[in-house]
Motif scaffolding. Sequence first.
Motif, PDB file in Angstrom:
ATOM      1  N   TYR A 101      43.712 -34.630 -56.140  1.00 24.89           N
ATOM      2  CA  TYR A 101      43.043 -35.906 -56.422  1.00 24.89           C
ATOM      3  C   TYR A 101      42.449 -36.491 -55.139  1.00 24.89           C
ATOM      4  CZ  TYR A 101      42.477 -40.709 -58.162  1.00 24.89           C
ATOM      5  OH  TYR A 101      41.979 -41.939 -58.509  1.00 24.89           O
ATOM      6  N   GLU A 104      39.310 -34.598 -54.121  1.00 26.83           N
ATOM      7  CA  GLU A 104      38.158 -35.026 -54.936  1.00 26.83           C
ATOM      8  C   GLU A 104      37.537 -36.300 -54.360  1.00 26.83           C
ATOM      9  OE1 GLU A 104      37.722 -37.224 -59.243  1.00 26.83           O
ATOM     10  OE2 GLU A 104      39.147 -35.565 -59.088  1.00 26.83           O
ATOM     11  N   LYS A 105      38.378 -37.264 -54.006  1.00 26.28           N
ATOM     12  CA  LYS A 105      37.883 -38.533 -53.471  1.00 26.28           C
ATOM     13  C   LYS A 105      37.297 -38.357 -52.071  1.00 26.28           C
ATOM     14  CE  LYS A 105      38.901 -40.723 -57.144  1.00 26.28           C
ATOM     15  NZ  LYS A 105      37.795 -41.183 -58.036  1.00 26.28           N
ATOM     16  N   GLU A 108      33.841 -37.062 -52.404  1.00 25.44           N
ATOM     17  CA  GLU A 108      32.941 -38.168 -52.747  1.00 25.44           C
ATOM     18  C   GLU A 108      32.561 -38.955 -51.496  1.00 25.44           C
ATOM     19  OE1 GLU A 108      34.774 -40.620 -55.667  1.00 25.44           O
ATOM     20  OE2 GLU A 108      34.839 -39.047 -57.218  1.00 25.44           O
TER      21      GLU A 108
END
Length: 439
Positions: A101, A104-105, A108
């Motif tokens: 998780y 993923e951030k 970004e």
Amino acid sequence: MNYHSAVVYLENEIGFASVPGLSRILALLERIGNPQDKLRCIHIAGTNGKGSACAMLSAILQQNGYRTAVYTSPHLERYVERFMIDGIPITEDAFAAEIAYMREKCLEMQQDGEDVPTLFEILTAAAFHYFANQNVDILILEVGLGGRYDATNVIKQPLLSLIMSISMDHTDFLGNTLMEIAKEKCGIIKKNCPVVLYAQEESVYNIAKNTAKANHAPLWCASDRSIVIHKQDAEGTIFSVESEWFSYQNLYLPLLGSYQIENCITVLNACAVLQKNGLSLTKERICQGLAKAKWPGRMEIVGQNPLVILDGAHNADGIAKLALSLPLYAKDKKITLILGVLGDKEYDLMLSEIFPYIHQAVLTEPQNERRLDIAHLQASAAIFHKPMYLEKEIPRAYLHACKITKQSDMILACGSLYMIGALRTFIQSYGVQEEDALC
């Protein structure tokens, strides 16, 4: 992503660089909903004693019925040790899910032109996210490096800021004087939030006092107290203590090391402040909690005949405190030292603290890019004229120490947490009978 690929991502893709500043972790936390704001935290800084304070407070809070999370660093053997709830580490699958998780951030952030967080920042954000989702009652949060710019210093209103012993360490990041280092560590003090301070030398105390005053933060320091030690040996310590805020008789503390008494008194002071501010802690359960405190790799007995002790002392102050404790446990035993250090430590001073107490040494190297090579360590230790043996590989160093140490004597390993973790893993890979046979 599984546990192995999570570790590969952290260590190979992100790497071990340490970059001061809070902007990256704040940006990451914003993207995941600022979970740190949902947690009640006890924030702990200091050069030495942080881990022991985490262990004692965690055991005390659990004994008093609180679902207690602990975030510490570094780990001894596996990353999951950094994320604990009621003494149980996060599962490998849950850890991998958290790191996936965070990855993923971070991608970004990279796509949006923002700086990618460091390894420690990613782990810290993952810890906040995991513990918030687990609905823990209290998070005990250990500072990684310094305080002011440490990734943990994003919490706004801790239940308590606890500052343990401050001494010289990490001078390349924190400053070249004790006062500079103290200022960095006192950076965890927040407005109107209580502060408990380990009994420090006057210059450090004054920095803490002035920082607390500027933040209207009540400061507590149990410097005036009476201590009676009833028993102190390899089974633990029994002592009594009285101060203006608390009184305890015949406390049993299983954590070894004469310095643990001062750590414990600071924790008792913290308990008194937490009680004053509404936490339900009874004296009986505080005592019961202390009696259950465990801190692997810190004055930990892992073998008998010979006595084998692992200690994570990895800076000059930690080694000095360890050395002062040795007469309690070694007595008439000759000590074989297993030593591996990092090159950015004050290793000459570390050697001067520990070598007068030992009979012989096996020098080795921690599994870390910052390690000091054994030839350099040997050259620095030559002035002590003690028998020395060189074994670059940690398992071979342990086996060699076993070979040259009588069963009635003692093996002591210290100098680097990275070395202690690898050595602990190696020793535990054998059964007790096999280990005793090796020694």
